[in-house]
Motif scaffolding. Sequence first.
Motif, PDB file in Angstrom:
ATOM      1  N   PHE A 219       0.798  -1.224   0.000  1.00  0.00           N
ATOM      2  CA  PHE A 219       0.000   0.000   0.000  1.00  0.00           C
ATOM      3  C   PHE A 219       0.840   1.287   0.000  1.00  0.00           C
ATOM      4  O   PHE A 219       0.578   2.197  -0.792  1.00  0.00           O
ATOM      5  CB  PHE A 219      -0.976  -0.034   1.184  1.00  0.00           C
ATOM      6  N   PRO A 220       1.890   1.362   0.850  1.00  0.00           N
ATOM      7  CA  PRO A 220       2.685   2.598   0.853  1.00  0.00           C
ATOM      8  C   PRO A 220       3.340   2.894  -0.499  1.00  0.00           C
ATOM      9  O   PRO A 220       3.606   4.063  -0.810  1.00  0.00           O
ATOM     10  CB  PRO A 220       3.759   2.331   1.907  1.00  0.00           C
ATOM     11  N   LEU A 221       3.564   1.867  -1.324  1.00  0.00           N
ATOM     12  CA  LEU A 221       4.172   2.105  -2.629  1.00  0.00           C
ATOM     13  C   LEU A 221       3.280   2.959  -3.514  1.00  0.00           C
ATOM     14  O   LEU A 221       3.745   3.662  -4.401  1.00  0.00           O
ATOM     15  CB  LEU A 221       4.452   0.768  -3.342  1.00  0.00           C
ATOM     16  N   PHE A 222       1.981   2.882  -3.273  1.00  0.00           N
ATOM     17  CA  PHE A 222       1.050   3.629  -4.112  1.00  0.00           C
ATOM     18  C   PHE A 222       0.837   5.053  -3.627  1.00  0.00           C
ATOM     19  O   PHE A 222       0.203   5.853  -4.293  1.00  0.00           O
ATOM     20  CB  PHE A 222      -0.304   2.914  -4.173  1.00  0.00           C
ATOM     21  N   LEU A 223       1.333   5.351  -2.430  1.00  0.00           N
ATOM     22  CA  LEU A 223       1.146   6.705  -1.906  1.00  0.00           C
ATOM     23  C   LEU A 223       2.153   7.645  -2.554  1.00  0.00           C
ATOM     24  O   LEU A 223       3.275   7.242  -2.874  1.00  0.00           O
ATOM     25  CB  LEU A 223       1.330   6.704  -0.383  1.00  0.00           C
ATOM     26  N   PRO A 224       1.759   8.890  -2.786  1.00  0.00           N
ATOM     27  CA  PRO A 224       2.722   9.844  -3.335  1.00  0.00           C
ATOM     28  C   PRO A 224       3.900  10.016  -2.383  1.00  0.00           C
ATOM     29  O   PRO A 224       3.779   9.785  -1.176  1.00  0.00           O
ATOM     30  CB  PRO A 224       1.913  11.139  -3.461  1.00  0.00           C
ATOM     31  N   GLY A 226       6.537  11.196   0.149  1.00  0.00           N
ATOM     32  CA  GLY A 226       6.411  12.093   1.291  1.00  0.00           C
ATOM     33  C   GLY A 226       5.185  11.838   2.123  1.00  0.00           C
ATOM     34  O   GLY A 226       5.121  12.235   3.275  1.00  0.00           O
ATOM     35  N   VAL A 227       4.194  11.167   1.545  1.00  0.00           N
ATOM     36  CA  VAL A 227       2.988  10.884   2.310  1.00  0.00           C
ATOM     37  C   VAL A 227       3.150   9.533   2.997  1.00  0.00           C
ATOM     38  O   VAL A 227       3.449   8.534   2.349  1.00  0.00           O
ATOM     39  CB  VAL A 227       1.753  10.842   1.384  1.00  0.00           C
ATOM     40  N   THR A 228       3.009   9.513   4.269  1.00  0.00           N
ATOM     41  CA  THR A 228       3.021   8.221   4.951  1.00  0.00           C
ATOM     42  C   THR A 228       1.777   8.114   5.811  1.00  0.00           C
ATOM     43  O   THR A 228       1.299   9.116   6.342  1.00  0.00           O
ATOM     44  CB  THR A 228       4.252   8.064   5.869  1.00  0.00           C
ATOM     45  N   ILE A 229       1.286   6.925   5.896  1.00  0.00           N
ATOM     46  CA  ILE A 229       0.169   6.682   6.803  1.00  0.00           C
ATOM     47  C   ILE A 229       0.678   5.770   7.892  1.00  0.00           C
ATOM     48  O   ILE A 229       1.351   4.772   7.629  1.00  0.00           O
ATOM     49  CB  ILE A 229      -1.025   6.045   6.061  1.00  0.00           C
ATOM     50  N   ASN A 230       0.349   6.152   9.087  1.00  0.00           N
ATOM     51  CA  ASN A 230       0.783   5.405  10.257  1.00  0.00           C
ATOM     52  C   ASN A 230       0.567   3.904  10.116  1.00  0.00           C
ATOM     53  O   ASN A 230      -0.460   3.454   9.644  1.00  0.00           O
ATOM     54  CB  ASN A 230      -0.015   5.948  11.450  1.00  0.00           C
ATOM     55  N   LYS A 231       1.580   3.131  10.554  1.00  0.00           N
ATOM     56  CA  LYS A 231       1.523   1.687  10.360  1.00  0.00           C
ATOM     57  C   LYS A 231       0.389   1.029  11.155  1.00  0.00           C
ATOM     58  O   LYS A 231      -0.292   0.129  10.663  1.00  0.00           O
ATOM     59  CB  LYS A 231       2.862   1.082  10.795  1.00  0.00           C
ATOM     60  N   ILE A 232       0.185   1.514  12.370  1.00  0.00           N
ATOM     61  CA  ILE A 232      -0.903   0.947  13.177  1.00  0.00           C
ATOM     62  C   ILE A 232      -2.239   1.179  12.488  1.00  0.00           C
ATOM     63  O   ILE A 232      -3.086   0.297  12.410  1.00  0.00           O
ATOM     64  CB  ILE A 232      -0.915   1.564  14.590  1.00  0.00           C
ATOM     65  N   LEU A 233      -2.373   2.383  11.932  1.00  0.00           N
ATOM     66  CA  LEU A 233      -3.609   2.729  11.237  1.00  0.00           C
ATOM     67  C   LEU A 233      -3.849   1.790  10.062  1.00  0.00           C
ATOM     68  O   LEU A 233      -4.963   1.336   9.812  1.00  0.00           O
ATOM     69  CB  LEU A 233      -3.509   4.173  10.752  1.00  0.00           C
ATOM     70  N   ARG A 234      -2.754   1.492   9.343  1.00  0.00           N
ATOM     71  CA  ARG A 234      -2.888   0.613   8.172  1.00  0.00           C
ATOM     72  C   ARG A 234      -3.279  -0.795   8.617  1.00  0.00           C
ATOM     73  O   ARG A 234      -4.147  -1.434   8.015  1.00  0.00           O
ATOM     74  CB  ARG A 234      -1.583   0.590   7.380  1.00  0.00           C
ATOM     75  N   ALA A 235      -2.636  -1.286   9.653  1.00  0.00           N
ATOM     76  CA  ALA A 235      -2.990  -2.615  10.162  1.00  0.00           C
ATOM     77  C   ALA A 235      -4.432  -2.623  10.654  1.00  0.00           C
ATOM     78  O   ALA A 235      -5.195  -3.558  10.404  1.00  0.00           O
ATOM     79  CB  ALA A 235      -2.061  -3.002  11.298  1.00  0.00           C
ATOM     80  N   GLN A 236      -4.797  -1.523  11.317  1.00  0.00           N
ATOM     81  CA  GLN A 236      -6.157  -1.394  11.819  1.00  0.00           C
ATOM     82  C   GLN A 236      -7.158  -1.488  10.675  1.00  0.00           C
ATOM     83  O   GLN A 236      -8.148  -2.211  10.761  1.00  0.00           O
ATOM     84  CB  GLN A 236      -6.295  -0.035  12.530  1.00  0.00           C
ATOM     85  N   ALA A 237      -6.866  -0.767   9.602  1.00  0.00           N
ATOM     86  CA  ALA A 237      -7.764  -0.770   8.448  1.00  0.00           C
ATOM     87  C   ALA A 237      -7.869  -2.181   7.885  1.00  0.00           C
ATOM     88  O   ALA A 237      -8.964  -2.653   7.541  1.00  0.00           O
ATOM     89  CB  ALA A 237      -7.261   0.198   7.381  1.00  0.00           C
TER      90      ALA A 237
END
Lengths: 367, 257
Positions: A219-224, A226-237
Amino acid sequence: MAIIAIDKEKIARIKPPVIKTGVIGWLKENLFNGVINSLLTIIIFLFMVKFVPPFIKWAFVDSVWFSTSQVCKECEGACWSAITKNFRFMIFGIYPYELHWRPFVSMLSLFTLLYFTYYRKYWSKTLLYAWLAGLVAMAVLMKGGIFGLTPVPTEMWGGLPLTLLLSIFGLTAAYPLGVILALGRDSKLPGIRYMCVTYIELIRGVPLISLLFMASIIFPLFLPEGVTINKILRAQAAIIFFTAAYIAEVVRGGLQGMNKGQYEAADALGLNYYQTMRLIILPQALKIVIPPTVSVLVSAFKDTSLVVIISLYDLLFAAKTVIQKPQWNGFSTEVYIFVAILYFLGCFSMSNFSRKLEEELDTDKRS
Amino acid sequence: MTQSNNPASDVSNNDVIITIKDLNKWFGDFHVLKDINLEVRKQEKIVICGPSGSGKSTLIRCINRLEEHQMGQIIVDGVELSNNLKNIEKIRTEVGMVFQHFNLFPHLTILENLTLGPVWVRKTPKKEAEETAMFYLEKVKIAEQAKKYPGQLSGGQQQRVAIARSLCMKPKVMLFDEPTSALDPEMVKEVLDVMIQLSDEGMTMIVVSHEMGFAKTVAQRVMLMDDGMILEENNPVDFFENPQHERTQFFLSQILH
């Protein structure tokens, strides 16, 4: 033809037969009523004679509770010191030691909220607001950074608070999402229906582990940049999306179990689709599927331990870390028993709650 | 078909409230309603009987769009039934329906069953809706059960609650789909009594039923349906005592054994 004579006195006199059972009677009735049952009773009895006393001796008689690891190595019984000595690490993981009071207070308020939620008489708007306020307060306490609290990066969150966080948010968000998906799957609009079917089948077709990997690596590969989404948030999702698909199918089962007459009665009164679903169909359908729903939720709670593979340090991971320390090496049994007890308490309270809810919502019983 | 001219008729005005014109309906290939024409006047009571599968339930279920018709016209109180959702909702609030299996909402108390429609559809304030509900519960002689759940009531009581639930919406027409067929024999009368009382108060009623006594007491017109058609229609006295169509004669001989 004649009127049949009735002995009213006799009818008033007779009482229901009292079942007389002494100890022997009870044993015979419950343990030795038949060849196979007698055999099973004897086998289980022998099994217990062989294993229960040694276990009690190991766990309670010969055990040490608050010793150093050196004493443990020389002792015959269980080394519960592995837990007591590492208790705070196992519960809070790598959260800064001197700040442990913050996750502790968070969990305390969480348990308080859960306690009140357990009893339906406390269900009210106030409780809902208390939950919202509580969740914000917990997040602030854990994260810090304001009110003079030292900021703690989420990478350092771990142990039981992380497990609870992933579970509570995971389950409360997955449930409504699952209900919406179930309704969507039964929708008359083909667009919505196919979207929901595709979603459910895709998600159910892959293991949670792969979803977690996707969330953490792909998933992070598709983010522009500089944009990161918190890892816990991603696991949560990932946990939410995964659990929702299973909830959806369970709820759909409940919807199909509904009597057509209920829809017709609602239609005949002039209720629209949303009113019919919200007021008539869902309250009944969701009640029917409480047992399988709780199964899904319980297994989702346990599955949060899989976040270990994307290096989030939940309860199970903290426990493993303890065993890997040289001085506590070899006491995995004790540590895993402890973790198992914690998980069991969580799961057991959930099924307990569901059984209570089922009883309270049962409107068929005659009063 | 004979024209209704029942002298006992209390139909004082001839305003038509339901018009059904050339109504046709199919279930797949099965032609279930064939060219039905029917006019119902205000305060009129119609009883429809006929063998099972004759389309009588389907016919009244078309009137509040529980079934969709494919050809012809249904006009209720000046509003035509079409795919227009607004019209459907409007007609459903004006037409009450009582089902064979009551279809009360088992998760709600009797009182909540009654206030649901008024509060959510008619947007009546809750207190007023509860007063209305109690009024109708008194009327069907069941007010003391208001706090109970449907599962705690007998079949006859449940059906009376179902009637009260429909009445709370203040409908202009009441449809009854075999309201007594699922009841124990002992409970049929209590439901019919309520329906007779309702009839006396001037409600427009279309009743699918084989209760001859009821039909004789309240109906202005009795009809026989078979194979998707209305075969005979007459005032109850002539319908039962002097049936014209051989299908009617056969049907009556079957049920009046």
